[in-house]
Design a protein around this motif. Structure first.
Motif, mmCIF file in Angstrom:
data_model
loop_
_atom_site.group_PDB
_atom_site.id
_atom_site.type_symbol
_atom_site.label_atom_id
_atom_site.label_comp_id
_atom_site.label_asym_id
_atom_site.label_seq_id
_atom_site.Cartn_x
_atom_site.Cartn_y
_atom_site.Cartn_z
ATOM 1 N N LYS A 47 0.817 -1.219 0.000
ATOM 2 C CA LYS A 47 0.000 0.000 0.000
ATOM 3 C C LYS A 47 0.852 1.271 0.000
ATOM 4 N N MET A 48 1.938 1.272 0.766
ATOM 5 C CA MET A 48 2.771 2.470 0.829
ATOM 6 C C MET A 48 3.455 2.717 -0.508
ATOM 7 N N GLY A 49 3.984 1.676 -1.116
ATOM 8 C CA GLY A 49 4.632 1.841 -2.414
ATOM 9 C C GLY A 49 3.666 2.290 -3.488
ATOM 10 N N LEU A 50 2.458 1.721 -3.482
ATOM 11 C CA LEU A 50 1.453 2.147 -4.452
ATOM 12 C C LEU A 50 1.066 3.598 -4.225
ATOM 13 N N SER A 51 0.946 4.009 -2.969
ATOM 14 C CA SER A 51 0.625 5.411 -2.667
ATOM 15 C C SER A 51 1.716 6.344 -3.185
ATOM 16 N N LEU A 52 2.970 5.932 -3.038
ATOM 17 C CA LEU A 52 4.071 6.726 -3.585
ATOM 18 C C LEU A 52 3.963 6.831 -5.103
ATOM 19 N N ALA A 53 3.640 5.714 -5.750
ATOM 20 C CA ALA A 53 3.521 5.713 -7.209
ATOM 21 C C ALA A 53 2.371 6.593 -7.669
ATOM 22 N N VAL A 54 1.236 6.494 -6.990
ATOM 23 C CA VAL A 54 0.053 7.282 -7.368
ATOM 24 C C VAL A 54 0.305 8.771 -7.143
ATOM 25 N N SER A 55 0.904 9.120 -6.019
ATOM 26 C CA SER A 55 1.166 10.537 -5.746
ATOM 27 C C SER A 55 2.144 11.120 -6.759
ATOM 28 N N ALA A 56 3.166 10.347 -7.133
ATOM 29 C CA ALA A 56 4.112 10.820 -8.150
ATOM 30 C C ALA A 56 3.423 10.999 -9.493
ATOM 31 N N LEU A 57 2.553 10.057 -9.843
ATOM 32 C CA LEU A 57 1.791 10.168 -11.084
ATOM 33 C C LEU A 57 0.942 11.427 -11.089
ATOM 34 N N HIS A 58 0.245 11.693 -10.000
ATOM 35 C CA HIS A 58 -0.625 12.861 -9.920
ATOM 36 C C HIS A 58 0.157 14.175 -9.965
ATOM 37 N N ARG A 59 1.444 14.107 -9.658
ATOM 38 C CA ARG A 59 2.282 15.308 -9.700
ATOM 39 C C ARG A 59 3.034 15.417 -11.028
ATOM 40 N N GLY A 60 2.722 14.531 -11.970
ATOM 41 C CA GLY A 60 3.238 14.674 -13.321
ATOM 42 C C GLY A 60 4.382 13.783 -13.703
ATOM 43 N N ALA A 61 4.833 12.890 -12.824
ATOM 44 C CA ALA A 61 5.994 12.048 -13.114
ATOM 45 C C ALA A 61 5.623 10.868 -14.004
ATOM 46 N N ASN A 62 6.637 10.323 -14.652
ATOM 47 C CA ASN A 62 6.525 9.026 -15.314
ATOM 48 C C ASN A 62 6.944 7.977 -14.288
ATOM 49 N N VAL A 63 6.074 7.026 -13.999
ATOM 50 C CA VAL A 63 6.281 6.144 -12.846
ATOM 51 C C VAL A 63 6.294 4.684 -13.264
ATOM 52 N N THR A 64 7.255 3.954 -12.710
ATOM 53 C CA THR A 64 7.293 2.494 -12.830
ATOM 54 C C THR A 64 7.247 1.911 -11.431
ATOM 55 N N LEU A 65 6.365 0.926 -11.235
ATOM 56 C CA LEU A 65 6.206 0.278 -9.934
ATOM 57 C C LEU A 65 6.565 -1.198 -10.071
ATOM 58 N N VAL A 66 7.602 -1.612 -9.349
ATOM 59 C CA VAL A 66 8.007 -3.017 -9.301
ATOM 60 C C VAL A 66 7.449 -3.580 -7.999
ATOM 61 N N HIS A 67 6.485 -4.506 -8.106
ATOM 62 C CA HIS A 67 5.754 -4.892 -6.899
ATOM 63 C C HIS A 67 5.670 -6.392 -6.726
#
Length: 406
Positions: free
Chosen positions: A220-240
């Protein structure tokens, strides 16, 4: 007892069957202490009544009939436009998309858009053929050139017309998450152009096909980091790791199971990213011997021989370039700062997030968290909050102390 409102969200509902999903959005936001106002177009009222939204928001819902009433002390569209912190339009129809793209104002919803200055979140929904029309896509892309507009893209699935394809409106949980982000950032996109790599969840180290060494991490914490970065305009890759969490389609998701799989992916992806955050709970040890067939209970060893798992974050630190920032996580009990400081220096990290897993409503599996951000010059406490909010606090700090500090 009435909740204490701290933020204000205006919601414009368009004419589509997906309007029923907005009921859950309104209900969820109200329970979170957010004040809601709702505008319905004439078409929207064919799907959901103003009374439904009035009941869920605890405030009258507005229609075009209210727009022309003379008893409003100020023009209603001006009042609502100035009132809102965030403006959601869902479902966004092809008709309203065209109006917004051309700056038209022929009803209460479109007039309020032009009378407001707050960030606007768009959640389109329509039949696949309608969504893919050249004119609709042209209008959609025109809207996205305006920095006020934030978007949640349509998804694929079974539509109300029985067509299977793209055009489904995002689910309420995803819309609420984006609104929560906008209430924190007020629309700033301070990670545009940044490529961010995040690891999340736990790894599994198998003894045989059905038994493994693992941990309670849910990701959950890693996904929250990925989602927040996405919402701030970043290109995000999540290895889960193995998880039931739903990853937004805009995030590149790479599933893994074992620590070795995570190691290989992280090292392969490393050169392409500006910020790398290792929030995954990676195993420290694994069974020394793997059995390809399930061991009978009587054959299980009383003393399980273990072998060390490669230290992924240390390996990443040894390969990263000077412009890259590497942030680790340290889940601890008791004193969280001392071991985190040791890990920061010993593994040559740029920063580390230390969080307790022995406190109520914090750590593994919880929707909330608390932490201490630590780098070579700073220790900043992040008090208990939702994991999405904590993710935004982390990026606020990283932006200030690591990304833009140089």
């Amino acid at each position: 007892m009435q909740p204490k409102f701290q933020r204000r969200v205006l919601i414009g509902v368009g004419g589509g069957i997906a309007a029923y999903k907005v009921c859950e959005v309104v209900s969820t936001l109200f329970k979170q202490g957010i004040e809601i106002r709702v505008i319905l177009t004439n078409s929207a009222q064919q799907f959901v009544t103003p009374l439904t939204f009035a009941t869920l928001s605890r405030h009258r819902a507005y229609t075009d009939d209210d727009f022309w009433l003379s008893y409003n002390p100020r023009p209603l569209h001006i009042e609502l436009g100035e009132w809102a912190d965030i403006f959601l339009i869902a479902p966004l129809t092809a008709n309203t998309t065209a109006k917004l793209a051309q700056g038209m104002a022929d009803n209460l919803l479109t007039n309020t858009v032009l009378a407001s200055k707050c960030p606007i979140l768009l959640a389109p929904a329509m039949n696949t053929d309608m969504w893919e029309q050249v004119a609709v896509q042209r209008n959609w892309q025109t809207l996205l050139t305006d920095q006020r507009y934030h978007s949640i893209d349509t998804t694929s699935g079974l539509l109300a017309c029985d067509r299977v394809g793209k055009g489904r409106m995002a689910e309420p949980k995803e819309i609420v998450s984006y609104i929560q982000s906008l209430l924190h950032t007020f629309g700033k996109r301070d990670l545009v152009g940044k490529n961010i790599l995040i690891s999340a969840g736990g790894t599994r180290e198998f003894l045989d096909p059905v038994r493994f060494i693992g941990n309670p991490s849910t990701g959950k914490m890693g996904l929250s980091l990925a989602v927040s970065a996405l919402h701030r305009g970043a290109n995000v890759t999540l290895v889960h790791g193995v998880s039931s969490l739903q990853v937004p389609p805009e995030i590149k998701a790479i599933p893994i199971v074992t620590a070795e799989e995570m190691r290989q992916v992280m090292l392969q992806e490393l050169p392409n990213y500006d910020v790398i955050i290792m929030s995954a709970a990676v195993a420290d040890m694994k069974p020394r011997d793997y059995n390809p067939e399930k061991l009978p209970k009587k054959a299980l060893p009383e003393n399980l021989a273990l072998a060390p798992v490669p230290d992924i974050i240390s390996e990443l630190a040894s390969h990263k370039q000077p412009h890259q920032k590497l942030i680790g996580f340290a889940a601890q009990t008791g004193d969280i700062v001392t071991p985190a400081l040791d890990k920061l220096h010993r593994k040559n990290l740029d920063a580390i997030i230390a969080n307790p897993v022995d406190k109520q409503d914090s750590g593994f599996g919880s929707d909330n968290n608390q932490a201490m951000y630590i780098d070579k010059n700073n220790q900043i406490e992040i008090p208990s909050c939702s994991k999405l909010e904590m993710a935004h606090h982390i990026f606020d700090i990283i932006n200030h102390h690591l990304i833009h500090h140089n």
